[in-house]
Design a protein around this motif. Structure first.
Motif, mmCIF file in Angstrom:
data_model
loop_
_atom_site.group_PDB
_atom_site.id
_atom_site.type_symbol
_atom_site.label_atom_id
_atom_site.label_comp_id
_atom_site.label_asym_id
_atom_site.label_seq_id
_atom_site.Cartn_x
_atom_site.Cartn_y
_atom_site.Cartn_z
ATOM 1 N N LYS A 1 -49.651 -43.780 0.832
ATOM 2 C CA LYS A 1 -50.614 -43.123 1.727
ATOM 3 C C LYS A 1 -49.905 -42.093 2.594
ATOM 4 O O LYS A 1 -50.363 -40.962 2.749
ATOM 5 C CB LYS A 1 -51.291 -44.151 2.641
ATOM 6 N N LEU B 1 -48.836 -39.086 0.526
ATOM 7 C CA LEU B 1 -49.953 -38.207 0.142
ATOM 8 C C LEU B 1 -50.435 -37.388 1.334
ATOM 9 O O LEU B 1 -50.822 -36.229 1.203
ATOM 10 C CB LEU B 1 -51.100 -39.027 -0.447
ATOM 11 N N LYS B 2 -50.385 -38.013 2.515
ATOM 12 C CA LYS B 2 -50.734 -37.282 3.729
ATOM 13 C C LYS B 2 -49.765 -36.113 3.921
ATOM 14 O O LYS B 2 -50.152 -35.002 4.260
ATOM 15 C CB LYS B 2 -50.634 -38.239 4.928
ATOM 16 N N ARG C 1 -50.460 -33.347 1.500
ATOM 17 C CA ARG C 1 -51.617 -32.550 1.911
ATOM 18 C C ARG C 1 -51.261 -31.595 3.052
ATOM 19 O O ARG C 1 -51.666 -30.424 3.056
ATOM 20 C CB ARG C 1 -52.761 -33.489 2.317
ATOM 21 N N GLU C 2 -50.457 -32.105 4.018
ATOM 22 C CA GLU C 2 -50.019 -31.243 5.133
ATOM 23 C C GLU C 2 -49.201 -30.069 4.628
ATOM 24 O O GLU C 2 -49.453 -28.921 4.975
ATOM 25 C CB GLU C 2 -49.115 -32.055 6.069
ATOM 26 N N ARG D 1 -55.298 -29.302 -5.971
ATOM 27 C CA ARG D 1 -55.990 -30.280 -5.124
ATOM 28 C C ARG D 1 -56.664 -31.359 -5.975
ATOM 29 O O ARG D 1 -56.839 -32.493 -5.526
ATOM 30 C CB ARG D 1 -56.945 -29.596 -4.153
ATOM 31 N N ALA E 1 -56.134 -35.271 -5.589
ATOM 32 C CA ALA E 1 -57.276 -36.182 -5.452
ATOM 33 C C ALA E 1 -57.213 -37.287 -6.508
ATOM 34 O O ALA E 1 -57.572 -38.432 -6.236
ATOM 35 C CB ALA E 1 -58.592 -35.405 -5.563
ATOM 36 N N ALA E 2 -56.742 -36.936 -7.696
ATOM 37 C CA ALA E 2 -56.674 -37.948 -8.762
ATOM 38 C C ALA E 2 -55.706 -39.065 -8.371
ATOM 39 O O ALA E 2 -55.967 -40.250 -8.634
ATOM 40 C CB ALA E 2 -56.239 -37.296 -10.073
ATOM 41 N N GLU F 1 -55.014 -39.900 -5.284
ATOM 42 C CA GLU F 1 -55.691 -40.636 -4.206
ATOM 43 C C GLU F 1 -56.667 -41.670 -4.758
ATOM 44 O O GLU F 1 -56.787 -42.777 -4.227
ATOM 45 C CB GLU F 1 -56.434 -39.662 -3.275
ATOM 46 N N VAL F 2 -57.358 -41.295 -5.819
ATOM 47 C CA VAL F 2 -58.311 -42.231 -6.439
ATOM 48 C C VAL F 2 -57.561 -43.450 -6.986
ATOM 49 O O VAL F 2 -57.943 -44.598 -6.740
ATOM 50 C CB VAL F 2 -59.106 -41.541 -7.570
ATOM 51 N N LEU G 1 -54.788 -44.559 -6.015
ATOM 52 C CA LEU G 1 -54.250 -45.333 -4.892
ATOM 53 C C LEU G 1 -55.338 -46.166 -4.231
ATOM 54 O O LEU G 1 -55.102 -47.332 -3.872
ATOM 55 C CB LEU G 1 -53.596 -44.384 -3.882
ATOM 56 N N ILE H 1 -47.796 -44.850 -9.079
ATOM 57 C CA ILE H 1 -48.400 -43.993 -8.047
ATOM 58 C C ILE H 1 -47.329 -43.447 -7.103
ATOM 59 O O ILE H 1 -47.331 -42.269 -6.751
ATOM 60 C CB ILE H 1 -49.487 -44.768 -7.272
ATOM 61 N N ARG I 1 -62.419 -42.715 -16.267
ATOM 62 C CA ARG I 1 -61.098 -42.750 -16.903
ATOM 63 C C ARG I 1 -60.804 -44.124 -17.500
ATOM 64 O O ARG I 1 -60.300 -44.221 -18.622
ATOM 65 C CB ARG I 1 -60.026 -42.366 -15.887
ATOM 66 N N LEU J 1 -64.168 -35.522 -9.742
ATOM 67 C CA LEU J 1 -62.831 -35.225 -9.215
ATOM 68 C C LEU J 1 -62.852 -33.870 -8.515
ATOM 69 O O LEU J 1 -62.291 -33.706 -7.424
ATOM 70 C CB LEU J 1 -61.802 -35.227 -10.353
ATOM 71 N N ALA K 1 -62.131 -33.361 -4.597
ATOM 72 C CA ALA K 1 -61.022 -32.501 -4.171
ATOM 73 C C ALA K 1 -61.537 -31.422 -3.231
ATOM 74 O O ALA K 1 -60.914 -31.110 -2.214
ATOM 75 C CB ALA K 1 -60.340 -31.892 -5.395
ATOM 76 N N LEU L 1 -59.728 -38.155 -0.485
ATOM 77 C CA LEU L 1 -60.059 -39.449 0.114
ATOM 78 C C LEU L 1 -59.308 -39.693 1.410
ATOM 79 O O LEU L 1 -59.733 -40.450 2.254
ATOM 80 C CB LEU L 1 -59.689 -40.578 -0.856
ATOM 81 N N MET L 2 -58.127 -39.079 1.519
ATOM 82 C CA MET L 2 -57.304 -39.340 2.705
ATOM 83 C C MET L 2 -57.124 -38.068 3.501
ATOM 84 O O MET L 2 -56.498 -37.134 3.033
ATOM 85 C CB MET L 2 -55.932 -39.849 2.275
ATOM 86 N N ALA M 1 -55.664 -35.433 5.965
ATOM 87 C CA ALA M 1 -54.268 -35.154 6.340
ATOM 88 C C ALA M 1 -54.061 -35.504 7.803
ATOM 89 O O ALA M 1 -54.984 -35.482 8.584
ATOM 90 C CB ALA M 1 -53.939 -33.698 6.085
#
Lengths: 398, 382
Positions: free
Chosen positions: A255, A258-259, A262-263, A282, A286-287, A289-290, A292, A328, B325, B370, B374, B379-380, B382
């Protein structure tokens, strides 16, 4: 069925989060965010902060410093710790040898070792793998021969993580070579200062020094350092490895990473367009994140079932956690390296006290080494292929 | 945090499982498919008797007040047995739209009829160029006094051929891809100007092309705000996706079970082929895909009730990605590991594979969701 945390669990999460926000030294947090390895001193400092708070070994029995938290609270604690991001307490002590000692050790051993593990007074390392015993761990050859009140240990261990800092090593040794290979193994605690022990570094592909070879040449180990019964070590090892898998998904670490991806992908630009606005990138993010999120739910299912399971019997579903958790984590390191782009190239060996500027943005230098280093996690703790064997046998009944 | 079913939910699960075991063996299923409507009227009555058709509705409307977990329980059992009846179309979609968007009078009129098994519904939203975008509505609804005149065509309307009434989206205002200006209308399937062409779908279910030519809908059959129906439509399709996720899990679970049983009995090279590590590992990978999917089906069931629509949509998209998937992997491998047998119409596994494949194309496939997820920031945060 209610998959939400209760109000009490949410309040607990806030309390834990606040503690990590205020108690974790900034210098350590910085290192963690930027992907540097915390030093031995960092880990000792942090472990003692946790221990002072009474949170160094939450999963242990209360009489040895555990908290008595429910499995869900323990999960929340670990998740928040990883997301802080704070260093995890040294697993070889608190997650591996500690539980073996309080489960199978005698009272003297518990009193002697457990408090020192919790406070990181003793740095432990793991003497399991050998050059000829990897996935087929039970074929190990390091011997321990009884000589009066001592075992005489001869042989070689390898992939011994952070042995360069270690005060103690817990070893699987062969005490009987006349029986089935699993039935002649014992679990021995060895002081690293004993004469006859040599530690030799192994440099890994990221350029780092985490793992070592450890040689034993007529090393005299007092018999009081035997855990449990002689020749029952394999049972203790299986117990240990099962425990190891439970925490191995490291969802909080993924987590946090991934944060970070993204930053940084919002800062990195292609011309004027932030990388995060490129649909291809992106969607890849996102894939992951899913995947995870799915793993987090799977982990919570395992956690929720934990209280109903027989003690000491790990859920075979924890093999999913190992496989997907490692895949992951590896995917997050790939993404981070892709964010950095061309500045993944410059190589700066990580040296203590080095303070020359890096080439490229200052977050770039750890991206590729982390990616290379993280290939290890689908190998250690029972390779992912071994985990698939476990699922096939224990769950699918092949 | 609690992943267990309540006592009532367990009873529900047991009764549905028993019904499926007694009456929905694969041979029966293939026989039901040959009935005039492509599904079994007898089973539909059985569902009504068990209360399944009343499940999600409030007690005031003849229902049981069940939520997504109850729906998940039923749908998983349906997925395992490959049921053919228009449960999704009538109860989840049609009933859901009325429950979430209808007036008290509409609910009081129609929901008890659904619950008793007397009213079957369908939901028409797909158009030739909409792909999976629910807001893409070219079908028009022109005001004419208090009523509306509908013109347009709806494609792949699930169980539209046997429905008594069809709910359709139609545009009251704005242009074809505006989120505003969309109405939801309850159209009698036999009303003047409605024509239907029914056909079987790849997975053995039924659908229809529905053409609307100057179809008059009076004000009493407008569901909710005639220019603001999209939020309700999105909410109900999200609930439907959660239900489909559970159905897909049932189907995947059955495929894995059939595959593992087959590997343990099929002999080649003088041994059961399940003794080969390559096939054991493939099975383990199927198990992982299934369990990751199951986790996301549970997540979807939880998040289908989320009050914040943005959060709900992201979560449902995430679940649909995982289900798509996982379903593709488990389905393809189930056929592969069965070898030639997996390719035959007479064996169940291929039908399960086809069902999960078609579930991916319902309400947006994995790529569609997806991309949406996106674009919405993932989902998370930043």
């Amino acid at each position: 069925m209610d998959l939400r945390f209760t109000d009490e669990e949410l309040a607990f999460r806030d309390e834990v989060r606040e503690f990590f926000r205020t108690a974790l030294p900034d210098s350590i947090r910085r290192k963690m965010i930027e992907g540097h390895h915390p030093s031995k001193d960092d880990l000792v400092t942090w472990s003692r902060i946790l221990n002072t708070k009474g949170w160094a070994v939450p999963h242990w029995p209360v009489e040895w410093g555990g908290t008595g938290w429910s499995p869900v609270k323990q999960y929340i604690f670990r998740d928040e710790l990883q997301q802080a991001p704070a260093p995890e307490p040294l697993a070889f002590g608190v997650s591996m040898v500690g539980p073996v000692i309080y489960t199978f050790g005698n009272e003297d051993q518990k009193r002697r070792f457990l408090p020192r593990i919790a406070n990181l007074d003793d740095w432990w390392c793991q003497g399991f793998s050998e050059p000829g015993a990897g996935s087929d761990l039970a074929s190990l050859k390091t011997t321990a021969k009884r000589d009066g009140e001592y075992y005489i240990v001869n042989g070689q261990k390898t992939w011994t993580t952070l042995a360069q800092h270690a005060d103690w090593i817990f070893c699987l040794v062969r005490t009987d070579s006349t029986v089935k290979k699993q039935e002649g193994i014992s679990f021995l605690l060895i002081d690293m200062k004993t004469s006859g022990i040599t530690v030799r570094p192994i440099q890994t592909i990221d350029g780092g020094h985490e793992v070592n070879e450890v040689f034993f040449d007529d090393v005299r180990v007092p018999v009081e350092n035997l855990v449990g019964q002689e020749n029952k070590g394999w049972d203790y090892a299986k117990f240990l490895l099962g425990n190891e898998r439970v925490g191995i998904a490291r969802i909080g670490i993924s987590k946090a990473r991934l944060k970070r991806v993204r930053e940084l992908a919002s800062l990195e630009r292609i011309g004027d367009v932030p990388l995060i606005d490129i649909p291809r990138f992106r969607e890849k993010l996102a894939a992951v994140e899913v995947e995870l999120k799915a793993l987090e739910m799977t982990q919570l299912r395992v956690v929720a079932a934990e209280s109903r399971r027989e003690k000491g019997k790990p859920d075979p579903a924890s093999s999913i956690l190992k496989i997907k958790g490692s895949e992951i984590q590896q995917a997050t390191t790939e993404l981070l390296m892709e964010v950095v782009g061309p500045f993944a190239m410059p190589y700066h060996p990580e040296e203590e006290g080095r303070n020359e500027p890096t080439d490229g943005p200052d977050w770039a230098s750890t991206a590729a080494p982390t990616y290379f280093n993280w290939r290890k996690i689908s190998i250690y703790g029972g390779s992912n292929e071994i985990q698939k064997n476990i699922i096939a046998k224990a769950i699918l009944g092949f | 945090m609690d992943f267990d079913l309540s006592e009532e939910q367990r009873l529900l699960k047991d009764s549905v499982d028993r019904l499926m075991a007694d009456r929905y063996g694969f041979e029966n299923r293939q026989r039901y498919a040959k009935e005039p409507e492509g599904w079994s009227r007898d089973l539909w009555s059985a569902y009504a008797e068990l209360g399944l058709l009343a499940l999600p509705f409030d007690e005031a409307h003849g229902g049981f007040g069940g939520g997504p977990v109850e729906t998940m329980t039923i749908m998983e059992a349906f997925g395992r047995s490959l049921t053919l009846e228009p449960y999704l179309a009538t109860v989840i979609l049609g009933g859901g739209l009325l429950k979430q968007g209808g007036s008290e009078e509409q609910k009081a009129t129609y929901l008890p009829q659904i619950a008793s098994g007397d009213l079957r519904l369908a939901f028409g939203h797909t158009e030739r160029q909409s792909r999976y975008d629910l807001f893409h509505v070219g079908t028009s609804a022109q005001r004419d006094g208090g009523s509306f005149i509908l013109n347009g065509q709806k494609s792949v309307v699930l169980h539209g051929d046997s429905a008594d009434k069809i709910l359709v989206t139609a545009r009251v205002a704005g242009s074809r891809r505006d989120r505003d200006g969309i109405g939801l209308f309850l159209v009698d399937a036999n009303a003047p100007g409605v024509s239907r062409r029914g056909y079987p779908t790849q997975d053995g279910q039924r659908a229809a092309e529905v053409t609307l030519e100057s179809v008059r809908v009076d004000s009493g059959n407008v569901i909710g705000n005639p220019e603001g129906a999209l939020p309700v439509v999105e909410k109900v399709t999200d609930i439907a996706i959660a239900a489909l996720a559970a159905e897909a899990i049932g189907a995947m679970d059955e495929m894995l079970k059939l595959t593992v049983d087959y590997l343990k009995t099929r002999k080649q090279f003088n041994t059961t082929i399940g003794s080969f590590q390559v096939l054991q590992h493939r099975s383990s990978e199927m198990f992982i895909a299934l369990e990751q999917g199951r986790s996301m089906a549970m997540f979807a069931a939880m998040m289908a009730q989320e009050q914040n629509p943005e959060e709900r949509r992201k979560a449902i998209s995430a679940a649909k990605v995982q289900i798509g998937r996982s379903g593709r992997f488990v389905g393809q491998q189930a056929v592969q590991l069965h070898g030639g047998v997996g390719m035959t119409m007479e064996y169940k596994v291929g039908h399960l594979f086809k069902r999960v494949t078609m579930i991916d194309t319902l309400f947006g496939d994995a790529d569609h969701h997806l991309s949406n997820l996106a674009e919405a920031g993932g989902l998370m945060a930043a």
